[in-house]
Motif scaffolding. Structure first.
Motif, short mmCIF file in Angstrom:
data_model
loop_
_atom_site.label_atom_id
_atom_site.label_comp_id
_atom_site.label_asym_id
_atom_site.label_seq_id
_atom_site.Cartn_x
_atom_site.Cartn_y
_atom_site.Cartn_z
N ALA A 190 -5.73 25.30 -17.86
CA ALA A 190 -7.16 25.62 -17.96
C ALA A 190 -8.03 24.38 -17.73
O ALA A 190 -9.26 24.48 -17.75
N GLY A 191 -7.40 23.23 -17.55
CA GLY A 191 -8.14 22.01 -17.23
C GLY A 191 -8.17 20.95 -18.32
O GLY A 191 -8.77 19.89 -18.13
N TYR A 192 -7.50 21.22 -19.45
CA TYR A 192 -7.51 20.26 -20.57
C TYR A 192 -6.25 19.42 -20.52
O TYR A 192 -5.24 19.73 -21.15
N LYS A 193 -6.32 18.35 -19.74
CA LYS A 193 -5.12 17.58 -19.40
C LYS A 193 -5.10 16.19 -20.00
O LYS A 193 -4.28 15.35 -19.61
N ARG A 194 -5.99 15.89 -20.94
CA ARG A 194 -5.95 14.57 -21.57
C ARG A 194 -4.72 14.48 -22.47
O ARG A 194 -4.01 15.46 -22.70
N TYR A 195 -4.52 13.31 -23.02
CA TYR A 195 -3.30 13.03 -23.79
C TYR A 195 -3.09 14.05 -24.91
O TYR A 195 -4.02 14.45 -25.60
N ALA A 196 -1.83 14.49 -25.05
CA ALA A 196 -1.46 15.44 -26.11
C ALA A 196 -0.13 15.02 -26.70
O ALA A 196 0.70 14.37 -26.05
N PHE A 208 -4.42 17.42 -29.47
CA PHE A 208 -5.01 17.14 -28.16
C PHE A 208 -6.10 16.09 -28.33
O PHE A 208 -7.10 16.31 -29.01
N SER A 209 -5.90 14.93 -27.72
CA SER A 209 -6.84 13.82 -27.85
C SER A 209 -8.17 14.16 -27.18
O SER A 209 -8.21 14.75 -26.10
N ALA A 210 -9.25 13.77 -27.84
CA ALA A 210 -10.58 13.96 -27.24
C ALA A 210 -10.86 12.85 -26.23
O ALA A 210 -11.50 13.10 -25.21
#
Length: 339
Positions: free
Chosen positions: A240-246, A265-267
Motif C-alpha cells: 500500500a506504499g508504507y515501506k519505511r523501516y519495520a 513501523f517506524s515513522a
C-alpha cells in the motif's frame, strides 16, 4: 621511546580516519536507531488487550455467520410458505367439493358400472383419486413441518445473534476497564492514507481465523519468525506504499512480538528515532495507522497503537499514554498486533 610511540600512533592515524569514513559511509552509526523500541506497558494490560480484542472479533465472526444463516433460512422459509399456501389451497378445494357434492364412495361408484370393463376402469379411477388426494395431503403436512422447522431455526439464529451482541458489549466493557489506567477516553483517531484495500488473509469456512504459529521467516531485520497472517499484513502494508523501516519479531517479554504476531513501523525514514514524529513523519504514521484500521477485518488485526492513541475493535480509537518516551507513547512508530 616517545618517538616510537608517536611514530606508531602517527602510522595508525590514517587507518583510523579511513575506518571512520567507511563506517559513516555504510551507515553503521545508524544501527542503534534500528533497535526495537522499548514500548513499555504492563503484561496485564497487553494480555487484557489481546483477550478482549480476540473475544470481540470471535463474537463478531459468529454474529456475521449467524446473519448469513438467517438470510438463507429466511429465503427458504418464504419458498416453503408459498408452497404450503398452494398445497393448502388444493386440499381445501378437494374438501370443499366433497362438502358440496357429497363424497363419492367406492361402493356407489363401482355399482354404477354396467360392464366388466367399466368396473375395472372405475377401480383404476378410484385408485388414482385416492393417490392424488393422499399425496396432496401428505405434501401439505410435509411442507407445514418444514416451514415450522425453518421458523424454529430462525428463532435460534435470533437468539444466537442476541448472545453474540451481548458478548461484544461485555468485551468492550472489559477493554475499557483495562485501558482506564492508560486512557483518558475516546479520541479522534486518524484518517487519510492509501485508498487501496488489503488482500484478505485466509479464514476458516465458518469465517473464523485459523490458529497459526510463529512458523515463517520474519523478512524484517528483526531476524526471527512470524505467523503467516502477520507476514500477509506486513506485505500488504508495504504494497500500500508504507515501506519505511519495520521490525516484527522480538525475543523475550510479553505481548505479541515474541509470538510473531506484531510489527512496529517506524515513522522516520532512518529507523526508530528517539524523538516524537512531526511534519511528514507524523503524516506518514497517521496514514499508515488509518489504512491498517480500515483493513483490520481483512488482515486479522487485533489493535493498532500510534501517537498516544489506540484502536481496539471493541472500543474504536481511545487515548493512550505510556511512560512519556516516544517509544512508550508510540509517537515514533506504529505498533500493530495480530490475531
Amino acid at each position: 621511546m616517545s618517538t616510537r610511540r608517536g611514530g606508531h600512533l602517527s602510522g595508525r592515524h590514517p587507518l583510523i580516519v579511513l575506518l571512520t569514513a567507511v563506517t559513516l559511509l555504510l551507515g553503521v552509526g545508524a544501527v542503534p536507531a534500528h533497535a526495537a523500541p522499548d514500548e513499555g506497558g504492563s503484561k496485564k494490560l497487553r494480555d487484557a488487550l489481546e483477550s478482549t480484542a480476540k473475544g470481540h472479533i470471535e463474537a463478531k465472526n459468529k454474529l456475521d455467520a449467524s446473519k448469513k444463516r438467517q438470510k438463507k433460512l429466511s429465503g427458504e422459509l418464504k419458498t416453503m410458505e408459498e408452497r404450503l399456501g398452494g398445497l393448502t389451497q388444493q386440499v381445501s378445494e378437494v374438501a370443499a367439493h366433497s362438502y358440496r357434492m357429497g363424497r363419492l364412495t367406492a361402493p356407489a361408484m363401482l355399482l354404477g358400472a354396467d360392464t366388466p370393463d367399466a368396473f375395472l376402469d372405475r377401480v383404476a379411477s378410484l385408485d388414482v383419486m385416492a393417490q392424488r388426494d393422499g399425496k396432496r395431503i401428505r405434501d401439505m403436512v410435509d411442507a407445514r413441518d418444514e416451514a415450522n422447522e425453518a421458523k424454529r431455526k430462525l428463532d435460534a439464529e435470533v437468539r444466537e445473534q442476541q448472545k453474540q451482541v451481548a458478548v461484544m458489549a461485555n468485551k468492550k466493557k472489559q477493554a475499557e476497564r483495562a485501558l482506564a489506567a492508560v486512557s483518558t477516553g475516546s479520541s479522534g483517531g486518524f484518517s487519510g492514507g492509501s485508498s487501496s484495500s488489503a488482500r484478505p488473509a485466509p479464514r476458516n469456512s465458518n469465517g473464523s481465523w485459523p490458529g497459526e504459529s510463529c512458523s515463517v521467516n520474519d523478512p524484517t531485520p528483526a531476524n526471527g519468525c512470524i505467523t503467516p497472517r502477520t507476514l500477509n499484513m506486513l506485505q500488504q502494508t508495504q504494497a500500500a506504499g508504507y515501506k519505511r523501516y519495520a521490525s516484527c519479531f522480538r525475543s523475550g517479554g510479553s505481548g505479541e512480538h515474541p509470538k510473531g504476531r506484531a510489527c512496529d513501523f517506524s515513522a522516520a525514514t532512518n529507523g526508530f528515532e528517539d524523538r516524537t514524529a512531526t511534519g511528514g513523519d507524523k503524516s506518514y504514521g497517521d496514514n499508515l495507522a488509518a489504512w491498517q484500521v480500515r483493513n483490520a477485518d481483512r488482515l486479522g488485526i487485533l489493535y493498532v497503537i500510534w501517537y498516544r492513541q489506540i484502536w481496539h475493535p471493541g472500543t474504536g480509537w481511545r487515548a493512550y499514554s505510556g511512560s512519556g518516551s516516544p517509544a512508550a507513547d508510540h509517537t515514533n512508530h506504529v505498533h500493530t498486533s495480530m490475531y
